[in-house]
Design a protein around this motif. Structure first.
Motif, short mmCIF file in Angstrom:
data_model
loop_
_atom_site.label_atom_id
_atom_site.label_comp_id
_atom_site.label_asym_id
_atom_site.label_seq_id
_atom_site.Cartn_x
_atom_site.Cartn_y
_atom_site.Cartn_z
N THR A 1 -50.54 -12.43 -15.84
CA THR A 1 -51.47 -11.60 -15.42
C THR A 1 -51.30 -11.12 -14.02
OG1 THR A 1 -53.18 -13.15 -15.19
CG2 THR A 1 -53.23 -12.14 -17.37
N ASP A 2 -50.14 -11.03 -13.48
CA ASP A 2 -49.81 -10.73 -12.25
C ASP A 2 -50.11 -11.94 -11.23
OD1 ASP A 2 -48.01 -8.45 -12.76
OD2 ASP A 2 -49.76 -7.29 -12.64
N GLY A 3 -50.52 -13.06 -11.64
CA GLY A 3 -50.85 -14.18 -10.75
C GLY A 3 -49.74 -14.96 -10.13
N LYS A 4 -49.91 -15.82 -9.11
CA LYS A 4 -48.62 -16.34 -8.42
C LYS A 4 -48.28 -17.57 -9.15
CE LYS A 4 -48.69 -13.48 -4.54
NZ LYS A 4 -49.84 -13.18 -3.86
N GLY A 5 -49.01 -18.24 -10.13
CA GLY A 5 -48.87 -19.54 -10.59
C GLY A 5 -49.01 -20.70 -9.68
N ILE A 6 -48.07 -21.51 -9.78
CA ILE A 6 -48.29 -22.66 -8.99
C ILE A 6 -47.37 -22.70 -7.62
CG2 ILE A 6 -47.71 -25.20 -8.61
CD1 ILE A 6 -50.13 -24.87 -10.18
N LEU A 7 -48.15 -22.49 -6.46
CA LEU A 7 -47.33 -22.54 -5.00
C LEU A 7 -47.61 -23.63 -4.51
CD1 LEU A 7 -48.50 -18.77 -4.42
CD2 LEU A 7 -46.38 -19.51 -5.31
N LEU A 8 -46.81 -24.06 -3.40
CA LEU A 8 -46.94 -25.14 -2.50
C LEU A 8 -46.74 -24.49 -1.12
CD1 LEU A 8 -47.36 -28.09 -1.58
CD2 LEU A 8 -44.98 -28.43 -1.68
N THR B 1 -43.78 -21.04 1.72
CA THR B 1 -44.49 -21.02 0.54
C THR B 1 -43.35 -21.08 -0.55
OG1 THR B 1 -46.43 -19.75 1.26
CG2 THR B 1 -46.06 -19.93 -0.89
N TYR B 2 -43.45 -22.05 -1.46
CA TYR B 2 -42.64 -22.44 -2.51
C TYR B 2 -43.30 -22.19 -4.02
CZ TYR B 2 -39.89 -25.07 0.89
OH TYR B 2 -39.45 -25.63 2.16
N GLY B 3 -42.65 -21.86 -4.79
CA GLY B 3 -42.94 -21.56 -6.29
C GLY B 3 -42.43 -22.72 -7.24
N ALA B 4 -43.23 -23.27 -8.06
CA ALA B 4 -42.99 -24.12 -8.70
C ALA B 4 -43.34 -23.74 -10.19
CB ALA B 4 -43.82 -25.48 -8.38
N PRO B 5 -42.34 -24.33 -11.11
CA PRO B 5 -42.77 -23.86 -12.57
C PRO B 5 -43.93 -24.47 -13.27
CG PRO B 5 -41.13 -25.58 -12.28
CD PRO B 5 -41.29 -25.22 -11.02
N THR C 1 -37.92 -17.81 -7.29
CA THR C 1 -38.71 -17.64 -8.60
C THR C 1 -39.64 -16.43 -8.33
OG1 THR C 1 -40.10 -18.62 -10.04
CG2 THR C 1 -40.56 -19.44 -7.88
N ALA C 2 -39.65 -15.43 -9.17
CA ALA C 2 -40.37 -14.51 -9.00
C ALA C 2 -41.77 -14.57 -9.65
CB ALA C 2 -39.92 -13.34 -9.80
N LYS C 3 -42.85 -14.36 -8.76
CA LYS C 3 -44.29 -14.64 -9.19
C LYS C 3 -45.13 -13.25 -9.06
CE LYS C 3 -43.79 -19.20 -9.68
NZ LYS C 3 -44.58 -20.10 -10.46
N GLY C 4 -46.15 -13.19 -9.72
CA GLY C 4 -46.91 -12.15 -9.72
C GLY C 4 -46.42 -10.72 -9.89
N CYS C 5 -46.46 -9.88 -8.86
CA CYS C 5 -45.89 -8.36 -8.95
C CYS C 5 -44.41 -8.62 -8.46
CB CYS C 5 -46.44 -7.51 -8.13
SG CYS C 5 -48.12 -7.12 -8.90
N GLU C 6 -43.68 -9.56 -8.69
CA GLU C 6 -42.28 -9.90 -8.39
C GLU C 6 -42.00 -10.14 -7.12
OE1 GLU C 6 -39.76 -9.82 -10.65
OE2 GLU C 6 -41.32 -9.62 -12.00
N VAL C 7 -43.23 -10.85 -6.49
CA VAL C 7 -43.13 -11.83 -5.23
C VAL C 7 -42.15 -12.89 -5.44
CG1 VAL C 7 -44.25 -12.83 -3.36
CG2 VAL C 7 -45.34 -10.63 -4.27
N LYS C 8 -41.18 -12.98 -4.62
CA LYS C 8 -40.19 -14.06 -4.75
C LYS C 8 -40.29 -15.33 -3.76
CE LYS C 8 -36.62 -11.23 -6.78
NZ LYS C 8 -35.21 -10.63 -6.97
N PHE C 9 -40.26 -16.37 -4.45
CA PHE C 9 -40.44 -17.55 -3.50
C PHE C 9 -39.25 -18.61 -3.77
CE2 PHE C 9 -44.78 -16.06 -4.35
CZ PHE C 9 -45.47 -15.99 -3.25
#
Length: 112
Positions: free
Chosen positions: A45-52, A58-62, A92-100
Motif C-alpha cells: 500500500t505504498d508503505g516503506k516496510g522495514i527500515l533501519l 537508511t537501509y531496507g530489509a525484507p 530494494t524499492a520501497k513505497g513509491c519506488e524509493v530505493k534503499f
C-alpha cells in the motif's frame, strides 16, 4: 599439439573463473550499529516496510511487520536498536519506488 593447447586453455579458463570474484556482490557485515528500526507501513500500500535508519544511511530489509513485531513496543512503529546486519550489495524499492540499500538483519537488540 593442438589438443594439448586446447586442454591448457580450458584448464586456465576454469581456474580463472573459479578464482574470480564478483565485485557487485557485497558480503560486508556491520556489527553493533546503533539505529532506529522502523515499520513504514506495508509496501503493498505504498508503505516503506522495514527500515533501519543509522546515523548516515537508511537501509531496507525484507519481511513484514509480523517478522519483527517482537521488537516494537505496543502501538509503536519505531524503536531504538543496536543491530548486526549484512549489506547485500543490492537495492530494494520501497513505497513509491524509493530505493534503499538492501540488508539482512542478523541480530537486533532493543535499547531500553
Amino acid at each position: 599439439m593442438r589438443s594439448l593447447l586446447l586442454a591448457i586453455i580450458s584448464t586456465t579458463s576454469l581456474f580463472l573463473a573459479a578464482c574470480g570474484t564478483d565485485s557487485n556482490v557485497s558480503t560486508e557485515v556491520i556489527s553493533d550499529e546503533p539505529g532506529t528500526l522502523i515499520w513504514g507501513g506495508s509496501p503493498a500500500t505504498d508503505g516503506k516496510g522495514i527500515l533501519l535508519e543509522t546515523a548516515d544511511t537508511t537501509y531496507g530489509a525484507p519481511g513484514s511487520y509480523e517478522d519483527y513485531d517482537e521488537y516494537f513496543p505496543e502501538n509503536e512503529n519505531s524503536v531504538e536498536v543496536i543491530a548486526d546486519f549484512l549489506i547485500t550489495g543490492e537495492e530494494t524499492a520501497k513505497g513509491c519506488e524509493v530505493k534503499f540499500p538492501e540488508i539482512r538483519l542478523l541480530e537486533i537488540e532493543v535499547i531500553e
